[in-house]
Design an enzyme around this catalytic site. Structure first.
Site, PDB file in Angstrom:
ATOM      1  N   GLU A  25       0.827  -1.208   0.000  1.00  0.00           N
ATOM      2  CA  GLU A  25       0.000   0.000   0.000  1.00  0.00           C
ATOM      3  C   GLU A  25       0.865   1.263   0.000  1.00  0.00           C
ATOM      4  OE1 GLU A  25      -1.334   1.772   3.717  1.00  0.00           O
ATOM      5  OE2 GLU A  25      -1.439  -0.260   4.523  1.00  0.00           O
ATOM      6  N   LYS A  87      -6.098  10.453   0.824  1.00  0.00           N
ATOM      7  CA  LYS A  87      -6.149   9.085   1.336  1.00  0.00           C
ATOM      8  C   LYS A  87      -7.337   8.420   0.657  1.00  0.00           C
ATOM      9  CE  LYS A  87      -6.483   6.536   5.707  1.00  0.00           C
ATOM     10  NZ  LYS A  87      -6.734   6.667   7.161  1.00  0.00           N
ATOM     11  N   VAL A 107      -5.685  -0.106   2.629  1.00  0.00           N
ATOM     12  CA  VAL A 107      -5.813  -1.552   2.447  1.00  0.00           C
ATOM     13  C   VAL A 107      -6.899  -1.839   1.403  1.00  0.00           C
ATOM     14  CG1 VAL A 107      -6.555  -3.699   3.567  1.00  0.00           C
ATOM     15  CG2 VAL A 107      -4.926  -2.180   4.723  1.00  0.00           C
ATOM     16  N   ASP A 139     -18.461   4.009  12.915  1.00  0.00           N
ATOM     17  CA  ASP A 139     -17.152   4.134  12.280  1.00  0.00           C
ATOM     18  C   ASP A 139     -16.534   2.740  12.126  1.00  0.00           C
ATOM     19  OD1 ASP A 139     -14.730   4.888  11.291  1.00  0.00           O
ATOM     20  OD2 ASP A 139     -14.244   6.327  12.881  1.00  0.00           O
ATOM     21  N   ALA A 142     -13.684   0.479   5.818  1.00  0.00           N
ATOM     22  CA  ALA A 142     -14.046  -0.181   4.556  1.00  0.00           C
ATOM     23  C   ALA A 142     -13.168  -1.397   4.279  1.00  0.00           C
ATOM     24  CB  ALA A 142     -13.924   0.815   3.403  1.00  0.00           C
ATOM     25  N   ASP A 143     -12.033  -1.512   4.998  1.00  0.00           N
ATOM     26  CA  ASP A 143     -11.159  -2.677   4.809  1.00  0.00           C
ATOM     27  C   ASP A 143     -11.911  -3.984   5.044  1.00  0.00           C
ATOM     28  OD1 ASP A 143      -9.213  -0.741   4.537  1.00  0.00           O
ATOM     29  OD2 ASP A 143      -8.149  -1.236   6.396  1.00  0.00           O
ATOM     30  N   LYS A 160      -5.127  -2.770  14.025  1.00  0.00           N
ATOM     31  CA  LYS A 160      -4.482  -1.736  14.830  1.00  0.00           C
ATOM     32  C   LYS A 160      -5.130  -1.681  16.213  1.00  0.00           C
ATOM     33  CE  LYS A 160      -3.180   1.090  10.844  1.00  0.00           C
ATOM     34  NZ  LYS A 160      -3.860   0.417   9.732  1.00  0.00           N
TER      35      LYS A 160
END
Length: 301
Positions: A25, A87, A107, A139, A142-143, A160
């Site tokens: 990425e 981004k 990602v 929240d 979208a990964d 994370k």
């Protein structure tokens, strides 16, 4: 070939000859680290992939073109522009391409472009997931949706640790995404090897990883596969220290009203500052570790 996609000569040659290729990425270059460490790290990760028998394909959007395989000059360009580069998630792709703008791929978008190019293995740092408090903010990265629909193996150091790890695992289970622990029965938490959350499948060799993903593709099952590879022991941070830094960073983020795609870059930067730069070194080392495993797996796949 998608008319908006450009393959570098090295990547095109490798794919034509059936050689292993690993996607990387570019958000980590523009948003994940400061300059010049971002450029130095990106080039080190590419070199690590070459040393382990595969061809690196760093992915980005430059001048509206989807790029699979960047030159050193293009990596330098993204590193110097930093957060002025958009981004780019799935929703942003048609706008950035139609306007001929630049974008650093998350990602999600790295998976999309890798799949377009025919690249099946992708090494990254950590995936996004369900954020803490998502029951009210909604929240959710979208990964997770991309993992449910796009046939790419993603090798990372877990989700994370700024996220709600338990809910992230629940979401992936609902979406039918296989979550594998490489040499572990527990979900790694990015900066640390342990999270306290068990995962269903443990695999201990690159051969087994390649076999599992090959089987998934041969069965025509939709979606990707998530391989969680713990950070090397010597670079794993003390859980109490990193969790205290995360809690402080999240409190500051909430106080400033930061939301959406700005959340993760803000938190990672604050955690780096709070830990005196130790989290940045851990981040670099886990990236190199994931690149090594991805290259070995791609070579077998």
């Amino acid at each position: 070939m998608n008319k908006y996609l450009d393959l570098s000569p090295e990547v095109a040659k490798a794919l034509n000859e059936g050689k292993p290729v690993v996607a990387l990425e570019s958000t980590i270059i523009s948003h994940g680290m400061p300059y010049p460490q971002n450029v130095e790290t990106a080039l080190r990760v590419e070199q690590t992939i070459r040393e382990n028998g595969a061809v690196p394909a760093t992915i980005a959007i430059i001048g509206g073109r989807l790029k699979a395989g960047l030159t050193a000059e293009e990596i330098e360009y993204l590193g110097k522009k930093g957060r002025s580069v958009a981004k780019a998630s799935r929703r942003d792709l048609p706008i950035l391409v139609s306007k001929k703008q630049d974008g650093a791929t998350t990602v999600t978008t790295t998976m999309i472009i890798a799949s377009m190019a025919g690249i099946r293995v992708f090494a990254t740092g950590g995936i996004g997931g369900v954020h803490r408090g998502a029951q009210t903010t909604m929240d959710i990265s979208a990964d997770l949706e991309e993992l449910a629909k796009t046939p790419v193996m993603v090798i990372c150091a877990g989700a994370k640790s700024i996220l709600d790890l338990g809910l992230t695992l629940e979401y992936l289970e609902t979406k039918g995404v296989p979550v594998i622990g490489y040499g572990t029965d527990e979900l790694p938490a990015f900066y640390t090897r342990h999270s306290g959350f068990k995962i269903d499948y443990r695999i201990d060799t690159p051969q087994e990883l390649a076999s599992a993903f090959r089987t998934k593709m041969e069965m025509n099952l939709q979606g990707g596969m998530l391989v969680t590879n713990p950070i090397p022991e010597e670079y794993s941070m003390d859980p109490q220290r990193i969790n205290a830094a995360i809690d402080q960073a999240i409190a500051e983020c909430n106080a400033k009203g930061i939301k959406g795609k700005d959340t993760t870059p803000f938190l990672l930067e604050r955690i780096k500052d709070i830990t005196g730069g130790d989290s940045l070194e851990s981040n670099i080392q886990l990236l190199l570790n994931n690149a090594t495993l991805a290259a070995k797996t791609a070579a077998l796949l």
